[in-house]
Design a protein around this motif. Structure first.
Motif, PDB file in Angstrom:
ATOM      1  N   GLU A 108       0.828  -1.204   0.000  1.00 31.34           N
ATOM      2  CA  GLU A 108       0.000   0.000   0.000  1.00 31.34           C
ATOM      3  C   GLU A 108       0.866   1.259   0.000  1.00 31.34           C
ATOM      4  N   GLU A 109       1.980   1.214   0.710  1.00 26.04           N
ATOM      5  CA  GLU A 109       2.885   2.368   0.751  1.00 26.04           C
ATOM      6  C   GLU A 109       3.558   2.584  -0.600  1.00 26.04           C
ATOM      7  N   VAL A 110       3.955   1.494  -1.259  1.00 28.29           N
ATOM      8  CA  VAL A 110       4.567   1.609  -2.582  1.00 28.29           C
ATOM      9  C   VAL A 110       3.576   2.239  -3.564  1.00 28.29           C
ATOM     10  N   VAL A 111       2.353   1.746  -3.552  1.00 35.04           N
ATOM     11  CA  VAL A 111       1.330   2.274  -4.457  1.00 35.04           C
ATOM     12  C   VAL A 111       1.035   3.741  -4.146  1.00 35.04           C
ATOM     13  N   ALA A 112       0.957   4.081  -2.876  1.00 36.29           N
ATOM     14  CA  ALA A 112       0.692   5.474  -2.491  1.00 36.29           C
ATOM     15  C   ALA A 112       1.795   6.389  -3.005  1.00 36.29           C
ATOM     16  N   SER A 113       3.039   5.939  -2.904  1.00 37.34           N
ATOM     17  CA  SER A 113       4.171   6.734  -3.394  1.00 37.34           C
ATOM     18  C   SER A 113       4.099   6.918  -4.909  1.00 37.34           C
ATOM     19  N   MET A 114       3.738   5.849  -5.620  1.00 39.50           N
ATOM     20  CA  MET A 114       3.604   5.938  -7.067  1.00 39.50           C
ATOM     21  C   MET A 114       2.506   6.922  -7.458  1.00 39.50           C
TER      22      MET A 114
END
Length: 331
Positions: A185-191
């Motif tokens: 979820e953090e990776v996607v949020a950063s993207m």
């Protein structure tokens, strides 16, 4: 993604294209004090192991991009990735130490060069089985190999993103399959933050002032049309793909490109064709094309513009910087 010139090489290239933070904060101390001692010990063990605090309890059931319902009984400890985009996702989730097999085409991160190879475009199924993986992460175009592995009882999670939204979904799916939901979820949020940052910069550019773009994926004038990552990235970056009215990866005539008179030219093959940019600039029949006259011919790193993984938004940012350097403080 992948790097062969002539028409056969381009066909292989397009096949490959179609194929490849931190845990949640703990509650405040007052809430912790109200918990039973046994529960506090369990939380401390989870935090100490580096696992996500909201990790889904195994087993988990996932419907992957092949439409298969995959049941993963326990958290995978041995993972084989058979597509570079999946490898980047797995490493992006902090699971690099669990990866025991990759392909000849993997080149990021640097650690993959030290990991056992299980083949290239043609996978060595016997080699994969010998590595005793708990999970194989594959692409929809690995079809026959997927079937062979599943027949041997190997768990295979199939990904196959073709858009940014589908890439987010695949990362979240991989997170669920590996017990790293928080991290995913953090990776996607950063993207998504990367995408919004670009959109914010280019949103006020009038339609008649947006740069027109020719995307060249081979010297035989193959290009990226509608339904491709490159088309989506160019449009999101505020550009106008001159071949967006065509689908997939068409080959077009030189006359079509010249007549469209693009403002910018992107080359995806410059990393493996010597002096590719200069060769395009030297095309005599293209000398009056705006992009040639103004020196707006740029190489694109296909690894970050065509692999549906965490770095795809870096590719978006690079495209936007090439199109509108003055808006992104680039010289």
């Amino acid at each position: 993604m992948k790097q062969a010139l002539k028409v056969l090489g381009l066909v292989l290239f397009m096949t490959m294209v179609s194929i490849g933070l931190i845990g949640c904060a703990s509650d405040d101390e007052s809430k912790q004090d109200e918990k039973p001692a046994q529960e506090q010990e369990q939380n401390q063990e989870e935090q100490g192991s580096g696992q996500d605090s909201n990790e889904a309890a195994f087993p988990v059931t996932i419907t992957d991009d092949s439409g298969e319902e995959v049941v993963i009984e326990e958290e995978p400890e041995r993972i084989v990735s058979v597509i570079p985009s999946a490898t980047e996702i797995i490493f992006g989730l902090g699971l690099g130490d669990k990866v025991v097999g990759v392909t000849d085409n993997d080149n990021y991160p640097e650690e993959v060069k030290e990991i056992e190879s299980v083949g290239g475009l043609e996978l060595n199924v016997e080699k994969i089985i010998s590595l005793e993986p708990d999970l194989v992460v594959a692409d929809v175009n690995n079809g026959e190999s997927i079937s062979q592995l599943r027949e041997q009882g190997i768990k295979v999670l199939v990904l196959g993103a073709q858009t940014l939204e589908e890439t987010y979904k695949d990362i979240l799916t991989a997170g669920k399959a590996t017990g790293t939901t928080d991290h995913a979820e953090e990776v996607v949020a950063s993207m998504k933050e990367d995408v919004e940052s670009v959109k914010k910069v280019v949103q006020d550019i009038p339609e008649d002032e947006r740069k027109t773009v020719w995307i060249e994926i081979g010297e035989e004038l193959f290009t990226a049309g509608n339904g491709t990552f490159l088309n989506e990235l160019v449009q999101t970056a505020g550009g106008v793909n001159i071949m967006s009215d065509q689908e997939g990866w068409p080959q077009v005539s030189e006359e079509e490109v010249i007549q469209s008179n693009p403002d910018v030219i992107f080359l995806t093959y410059a990393s493996y064709v010597e002096n590719a940019v200069q060769k395009v600039k030297n095309r005599d029949s293209w000398k009056d094309v705006t992009a040639i006259e103004e020196g707006q011919v740029y190489p694109l790193n296909s690894d970050i513009t065509e692999r549906p993984g965490p770095r795809i938004t870096q590719g978006l940012t690079k495209i936007a910087e090439y199109l509108y350097p003055e808006k992104f403080n680039q010289e």
